[in-house]
Motif scaffolding. Sequence first.
Motif, PDB file in Angstrom:
ATOM      1  N   ILE A  92       0.857  -1.188   0.000  1.00 44.55           N
ATOM      2  CA  ILE A  92       0.000   0.000   0.000  1.00 44.55           C
ATOM      3  C   ILE A  92       0.893   1.237   0.000  1.00 44.55           C
ATOM      4  N   ALA A  93       0.842   1.998  -1.096  1.00 41.48           N
ATOM      5  CA  ALA A  93       1.704   3.168  -1.235  1.00 41.48           C
ATOM      6  C   ALA A  93       0.934   4.414  -0.816  1.00 41.48           C
ATOM      7  N   ALA A  94       1.161   4.848   0.416  1.00 45.34           N
ATOM      8  CA  ALA A  94       0.491   6.055   0.919  1.00 45.34           C
ATOM      9  C   ALA A  94       1.465   7.229   1.007  1.00 45.34           C
ATOM     10  N   ALA A  95       2.720   6.995   0.641  1.00 43.21           N
ATOM     11  CA  ALA A  95       3.713   8.075   0.713  1.00 43.21           C
ATOM     12  C   ALA A  95       3.460   9.118  -0.370  1.00 43.21           C
ATOM     13  N   ALA A  96       3.769  10.362  -0.051  1.00 42.91           N
ATOM     14  CA  ALA A  96       3.784  11.432  -1.046  1.00 42.91           C
ATOM     15  C   ALA A  96       5.234  11.568  -1.501  1.00 42.91           C
ATOM     16  N   VAL A  97       5.604  10.734  -2.466  1.00 41.59           N
ATOM     17  CA  VAL A  97       6.989  10.706  -2.945  1.00 41.59           C
ATOM     18  C   VAL A  97       7.246  11.957  -3.784  1.00 41.59           C
ATOM     19  N   ALA A  98       8.347  12.630  -3.507  1.00 44.90           N
ATOM     20  CA  ALA A  98       8.691  13.803  -4.327  1.00 44.90           C
ATOM     21  C   ALA A  98       8.865  13.356  -5.777  1.00 44.90           C
ATOM     22  N   ASP A  99       8.235  14.053  -6.705  1.00 46.03           N
ATOM     23  CA  ASP A  99       8.320  13.655  -8.112  1.00 46.03           C
ATOM     24  C   ASP A  99       9.725  13.876  -8.685  1.00 46.03           C
ATOM     25  N   TYR A 100      10.440  14.844  -8.114  1.00 45.12           N
ATOM     26  CA  TYR A 100      11.759  15.198  -8.658  1.00 45.12           C
ATOM     27  C   TYR A 100      12.823  15.223  -7.567  1.00 45.12           C
ATOM     28  N   ASN A 126      12.154  11.296 -10.117  1.00 46.11           N
ATOM     29  CA  ASN A 126      12.349  10.181  -9.198  1.00 46.11           C
ATOM     30  C   ASN A 126      11.683   8.939  -9.770  1.00 46.11           C
ATOM     31  N   PRO A 127      12.110   7.746  -9.327  1.00 45.90           N
ATOM     32  CA  PRO A 127      11.438   6.516  -9.756  1.00 45.90           C
ATOM     33  C   PRO A 127      10.024   6.469  -9.181  1.00 45.90           C
ATOM     34  N   ASP A 128       9.108   5.827  -9.896  1.00 42.28           N
ATOM     35  CA  ASP A 128       7.751   5.604  -9.378  1.00 42.28           C
ATOM     36  C   ASP A 128       7.750   4.262  -8.640  1.00 42.28           C
ATOM     37  N   ILE A 129       7.811   4.329  -7.333  1.00 41.38           N
ATOM     38  CA  ILE A 129       7.971   3.124  -6.508  1.00 41.38           C
ATOM     39  C   ILE A 129       6.778   2.186  -6.673  1.00 41.38           C
ATOM     40  N   LEU A 130       5.600   2.751  -6.629  1.00 39.90           N
ATOM     41  CA  LEU A 130       4.385   1.942  -6.747  1.00 39.90           C
ATOM     42  C   LEU A 130       4.288   1.256  -8.110  1.00 39.90           C
ATOM     43  N   ALA A 131       4.561   2.006  -9.177  1.00 42.14           N
ATOM     44  CA  ALA A 131       4.492   1.416 -10.522  1.00 42.14           C
ATOM     45  C   ALA A 131       5.509   0.286 -10.660  1.00 42.14           C
ATOM     46  N   VAL A 144      -1.796  -1.431  -4.030  1.00 45.22           N
ATOM     47  CA  VAL A 144      -2.799  -0.399  -3.744  1.00 45.22           C
ATOM     48  C   VAL A 144      -2.138   0.977  -3.736  1.00 45.22           C
ATOM     49  N   GLY A 145      -2.748   1.928  -4.445  1.00 50.20           N
ATOM     50  CA  GLY A 145      -2.220   3.291  -4.457  1.00 50.20           C
ATOM     51  C   GLY A 145      -3.188   4.281  -3.867  1.00 50.20           C
ATOM     52  N   PHE A 146      -2.691   5.476  -3.640  1.00 52.24           N
ATOM     53  CA  PHE A 146      -3.529   6.607  -3.260  1.00 52.24           C
ATOM     54  C   PHE A 146      -3.434   7.636  -4.374  1.00 52.24           C
ATOM     55  N   ALA A 147      -4.517   8.352  -4.615  1.00 51.80           N
ATOM     56  CA  ALA A 147      -4.484   9.441  -5.582  1.00 51.80           C
ATOM     57  C   ALA A 147      -5.031  10.676  -4.899  1.00 51.80           C
ATOM     58  N   LYS A 159      -7.232   6.859 -14.258  1.00 57.77           N
ATOM     59  CA  LYS A 159      -6.053   6.883 -15.143  1.00 57.77           C
ATOM     60  C   LYS A 159      -4.841   6.304 -14.427  1.00 57.77           C
ATOM     61  N   LYS A 160      -4.660   6.686 -13.150  1.00 58.06           N
ATOM     62  CA  LYS A 160      -3.522   6.172 -12.367  1.00 58.06           C
ATOM     63  C   LYS A 160      -3.636   4.675 -12.131  1.00 58.06           C
ATOM     64  N   LEU A 161      -4.853   4.230 -11.849  1.00 57.62           N
ATOM     65  CA  LEU A 161      -5.104   2.792 -11.663  1.00 57.62           C
ATOM     66  C   LEU A 161      -4.639   2.016 -12.892  1.00 57.62           C
ATOM     67  N   ARG A 163      -2.640   3.216 -15.570  1.00 53.31           N
ATOM     68  CA  ARG A 163      -1.259   3.462 -15.967  1.00 53.31           C
ATOM     69  C   ARG A 163      -0.276   2.697 -15.089  1.00 53.31           C
ATOM     70  N   LYS A 164      -0.545   2.673 -13.767  1.00 54.96           N
ATOM     71  CA  LYS A 164       0.376   1.996 -12.854  1.00 54.96           C
ATOM     72  C   LYS A 164       0.002   0.526 -12.664  1.00 54.96           C
ATOM     73  N   LYS A 165      -1.060   0.076 -13.323  1.00 58.85           N
ATOM     74  CA  LYS A 165      -1.510  -1.321 -13.259  1.00 58.85           C
ATOM     75  C   LYS A 165      -1.764  -1.786 -11.815  1.00 58.85           C
TER      76      LYS A 165
HETATM   77  O1  C5P Z   1       1.359   9.726  -9.642  1.00 62.35           O
HETATM   78  P1  C5P Z   1       0.982  10.073  -8.262  1.00 62.35           P
HETATM   79  O2  C5P Z   1       2.132  10.607  -7.456  1.00 62.35           O
HETATM   80  O3  C5P Z   1      -0.225  10.931  -8.099  1.00 62.35           O
HETATM   81  O4  C5P Z   1       0.563   8.647  -7.668  1.00 62.35           O
HETATM   82  C1  C5P Z   1       0.205   8.496  -6.371  1.00 62.35           C
HETATM   83  C2  C5P Z   1       0.470   7.079  -5.921  1.00 62.35           C
HETATM   84  O5  C5P Z   1       1.718   6.570  -6.411  1.00 62.35           O
HETATM   85  C3  C5P Z   1       0.572   7.014  -4.423  1.00 62.35           C
HETATM   86  O6  C5P Z   1       0.103   5.755  -4.030  1.00 62.35           O
HETATM   87  C4  C5P Z   1       2.072   7.187  -4.198  1.00 62.35           C
HETATM   88  O7  C5P Z   1       2.490   6.660  -2.955  1.00 62.35           O
HETATM   89  C5  C5P Z   1       2.670   6.419  -5.365  1.00 62.35           C
HETATM   90  N1  C5P Z   1       3.957   6.940  -5.845  1.00 62.35           N
HETATM   91  C6  C5P Z   1       5.130   6.214  -5.663  1.00 62.35           C
HETATM   92  N2  C5P Z   1       6.316   6.705  -6.157  1.00 62.35           N
HETATM   93  C7  C5P Z   1       6.350   7.884  -6.804  1.00 62.35           C
HETATM   94  C8  C5P Z   1       5.178   8.633  -6.992  1.00 62.35           C
HETATM   95  C9  C5P Z   1       4.000   8.134  -6.492  1.00 62.35           C
HETATM   96  O8  C5P Z   1       5.100   5.131  -5.060  1.00 62.35           O
HETATM   97  N3  C5P Z   1       7.506   8.333  -7.260  1.00 62.35           N
END
Ligand code: C5P
Length: 224
Positions: A92-100, A126-131, A144-147, A159-161, A163-165
């Motif tokens: 379950i990815a609930a983190a707000a990962v910095a995009d950059y 940054n890498p997309d950990i959830l994807a 499971v992701g959060f949006a 769309k996120k559901l 795209r990130k499968k």
């Molecule tokens: O793309 P966006 O950041 O809106 O997607 C949100 C979801 O993806 C959240 O579940 C977040 O924890 C996860 N995420 C991640 N790694 C990133 C960006 C988002 O795991 N770099």
Amino acid sequence: SGEGPLSGKTVLITAGPTREAVDPVRYLSNRSSGRMGFAVAEAAARAGAQVKLVTGPVHLPTPAGVERVDVETAEEMRQAVTDRAASADVFIAAAAVADYRVPRIAEHKLKKDTDGELHEIPLERNPDILAEVAAMTDKRPFSVGFAAETRDLEKHARKKLERKKLDLIAANLVGRDRGFDREENELLLLDQQGSQALGAGSKRALAGKLIAEIAARLDGEASS
Ligand code: C5P
């Protein structure tokens, strides 16, 4: 762990912001408090799961029975997740990962006088950990992701559901007086079957509902 709908299951959760250094004293981050992810970790532990919580810098106590791993950057969070994902039944990815992040962290504090006016900071993705976890081909956990969206919630979340499968996404409206850094939240769940409002409530109550929905879906997988 023990009795409960998730007993015998391992749940891996990310929470909080990440922090991306610019120089030894500065960083880029966001307003995530970590509360939603910590509430989800607490609910999963109450449901009997073995819970591993990978968190960025937050000011929150570790929920009872939860194994906590503290990280700072997205890259550290990715490494901590990668090391544990294959042994998890649910991610379950609930983190707000910095995009950059800043590609080259300055060794010394940047100075206005010698480094010129600091109008621009170069950034890289940054890498997309959830994807990455959802794309695992072997031992892939239920993902499971959060949006968090400020508008067109359902459209962007779906769309996120796709795209990130993901198997499931929990969507919530943020901005102004909702979402980040608050006790209350309102969630909408989306999966391939459709959408379902979990309603408004405390993050604690919503986390309990989310965990119940995940447990029901794992049961469905096991019996189909
Ligand atoms: O793309 P966006 O950041 O809106 O997607 C949100 C979801 O993806 C959240 O579940 C977040 O924890 C996860 N995420 C991640 N790694 C990133 C960006 C988002 O795991 N770099």
